[in-house]
Write a protein that holds these residues in place. Structure first.
Motif, PDB file in Angstrom:
ATOM      1  N   VAL A  71       0.838  -1.203   0.000  1.00 50.36           N
ATOM      2  CA  VAL A  71       0.000   0.000   0.000  1.00 50.36           C
ATOM      3  C   VAL A  71       0.873   1.253   0.000  1.00 50.36           C
ATOM      4  O   VAL A  71       0.625   2.204  -0.764  1.00 50.36           O
ATOM      5  N   ALA A  72       1.900   1.289   0.846  1.00 50.40           N
ATOM      6  CA  ALA A  72       2.777   2.459   0.901  1.00 50.40           C
ATOM      7  C   ALA A  72       3.484   2.682  -0.427  1.00 50.40           C
ATOM      8  O   ALA A  72       3.611   3.822  -0.900  1.00 50.40           O
ATOM      9  N   LEU A  73       3.966   1.599  -1.038  1.00 50.98           N
ATOM     10  CA  LEU A  73       4.631   1.724  -2.334  1.00 50.98           C
ATOM     11  C   LEU A  73       3.669   2.233  -3.400  1.00 50.98           C
ATOM     12  O   LEU A  73       4.034   3.068  -4.243  1.00 50.98           O
ATOM     13  N   LEU A  74       2.433   1.745  -3.375  1.00 46.66           N
ATOM     14  CA  LEU A  74       1.453   2.179  -4.365  1.00 46.66           C
ATOM     15  C   LEU A  74       1.101   3.651  -4.167  1.00 46.66           C
ATOM     16  O   LEU A  74       1.004   4.412  -5.144  1.00 46.66           O
ATOM     17  N   LEU A  75       0.937   4.080  -2.928  1.00 44.84           N
ATOM     18  CA  LEU A  75       0.636   5.484  -2.655  1.00 44.84           C
ATOM     19  C   LEU A  75       1.791   6.380  -3.098  1.00 44.84           C
ATOM     20  O   LEU A  75       1.577   7.443  -3.696  1.00 44.84           O
ATOM     21  N   ALA A  76       3.016   5.971  -2.808  1.00 46.55           N
ATOM     22  CA  ALA A  76       4.178   6.766  -3.215  1.00 46.55           C
ATOM     23  C   ALA A  76       4.271   6.852  -4.729  1.00 46.55           C
ATOM     24  O   ALA A  76       4.543   7.930  -5.288  1.00 46.55           O
ATOM     25  N   ALA A  77       4.027   5.742  -5.418  1.00 45.51           N
ATOM     26  CA  ALA A  77       4.077   5.750  -6.882  1.00 45.51           C
ATOM     27  C   ALA A  77       2.976   6.628  -7.467  1.00 45.51           C
ATOM     28  O   ALA A  77       3.196   7.323  -8.471  1.00 45.51           O
ATOM     29  N   MET A  78       1.805   6.613  -6.852  1.00 40.78           N
ATOM     30  CA  MET A  78       0.708   7.457  -7.325  1.00 40.78           C
ATOM     31  C   MET A  78       1.062   8.934  -7.220  1.00 40.78           C
ATOM     32  O   MET A  78       0.709   9.743  -8.087  1.00 40.78           O
ATOM     33  N   LEU A  79       1.778   9.302  -6.154  1.00 42.97           N
ATOM     34  CA  LEU A  79       2.135  10.710  -5.952  1.00 42.97           C
ATOM     35  C   LEU A  79       3.175  11.198  -6.956  1.00 42.97           C
ATOM     36  O   LEU A  79       3.334  12.401  -7.145  1.00 42.97           O
ATOM     37  N   LEU A  80       3.870  10.261  -7.602  1.00 43.57           N
ATOM     38  CA  LEU A  80       4.833  10.655  -8.626  1.00 43.57           C
ATOM     39  C   LEU A  80       4.139  11.193  -9.872  1.00 43.57           C
ATOM     40  O   LEU A  80       4.768  11.824 -10.715  1.00 43.57           O
ATOM     41  N   GLY A  81       2.836  10.930  -9.988  1.00 44.25           N
ATOM     42  CA  GLY A  81       2.100  11.328 -11.179  1.00 44.25           C
ATOM     43  C   GLY A  81       2.279  10.315 -12.291  1.00 44.25           C
ATOM     44  O   GLY A  81       2.890   9.268 -12.116  1.00 44.25           O
ATOM     45  N   GLY A  82       1.750  10.635 -13.441  1.00 43.44           N
ATOM     46  CA  GLY A  82       1.852   9.708 -14.559  1.00 43.44           C
ATOM     47  C   GLY A  82       0.679   8.754 -14.588  1.00 43.44           C
ATOM     48  O   GLY A  82      -0.196   8.771 -13.719  1.00 43.44           O
TER      49      GLY A  82
END
Length: 252
Positions: free
Chosen positions: A60-71
């Motif tokens: 979940v943390a990895l997915l949230l961090a990746a989402m914040l990168l945009g794209g």
């Protein structure tokens, strides 16, 4: 350790993912808050976690961090799952993803796959949603042949990685923590909320995605693997791609 501490950790991780999903990409501050919540859960003392809740929280943390990168959403999933697998032991990956086992029960798979074209087309005709953001964000100005290749890539990547995340890691780790009935319902609720700004979208879209994710969760257990739900998901995403192409054709 309280017997309920792992339950709280698992629910807190799902709540952080739901918060970011409902807020959407236009409110990154809320996404940052959701990521902070996931990090806080991860930093709780080891005695309140189990291996299953640590793995759930890490994805979940990895997915949230990746989402914040945009794209694109698909890129966020690829990054998150890739980092999760890279940081996991082989046994964890085999347990959570189930690539090496499972079957494809024909009738259940056809039923779960077959409801999606009818449901999505009905939603499109009745709700008449504005999908201009999807067209602008996912359909570049390219020749039709290249767009078709891109659509095939979208269908395969989206289907595989959403199944790996929700019916793979989340459902599997929730099953260890809360039991299979709660796991199927909670992964479905998380999947439904993830569609607040997707396709289908809005309150109706969330409810549709929730109901379908219940079916996918049931199919995953019935098939004892991810191949059957992935095939059903491919049908749904192919339908979405066809809808987008039809909207483009209608405007041209």
């Amino acid at each position: 350790m309280s017997r309920y501490a792992p339950h709280v950790c698992a629910l807190a991780s799902l709540a952080s993912l739901a918060t970011a999903a409902v807020a959407g990409p236009s409110r990154p501050a809320i996404g940052m808050g959701a990521l902070a919540m996931a990090v806080i859960v991860a930093l709780l003392p080891a005695r309140v976690h189990t291996r299953a809740t640590r793995e759930l929280n890490r994805l979940v943390a990895l997915l949230l961090a990746a989402m914040l990168l945009g794209g694109p959403w698909q890129l966020s999933m690829v990054i998150a799952v890739g980092l999760f697998v890279a940081g996991s032991r082989g046994r964890t990956v085999r347990e959570a993803l189930g690539w090496s086992r499972g079957r494809v029960p024909l009738l259940p798979t056809v039923i779960v796959a077959g409801v999606t074209p009818l449901a999505l087309v009905t939603w499109l005709l009745v709700m008449q949603p504005d999908l201009s953001d999807v067209i602008e964000g996912y359909v570049p100005d390219l020749p039709l042949s290249l767009l078709i290749v891109g659509a095939v890539g979208f269908v395969l990547v989206n289907a595989v990685f959403e199944e790996v995340i929700w019916r793979g890691v989340l459902q599997d780790r929730l099953c260890v923590t809360l039991g299979h009935r709660a796991a199927v319902v909670l992964q479905a609720a998380s999947f439904g909320l993830q569609h607040a700004h997707g396709v289908p979208r809005g309150v109706v879209g969330v409810l549709m995605a929730f109901a379908w994710a219940l079916m996918l969760g049931w199919l995953r257990r019935r098939a004892d693997g991810l191949l059957a739900p992935i095939l059903a998901h491919v049908v749904a995403d192919a339908t979405i791609a066809a809808i987008v192409f039809s909207l483009i054709a209608a405007k041209s």
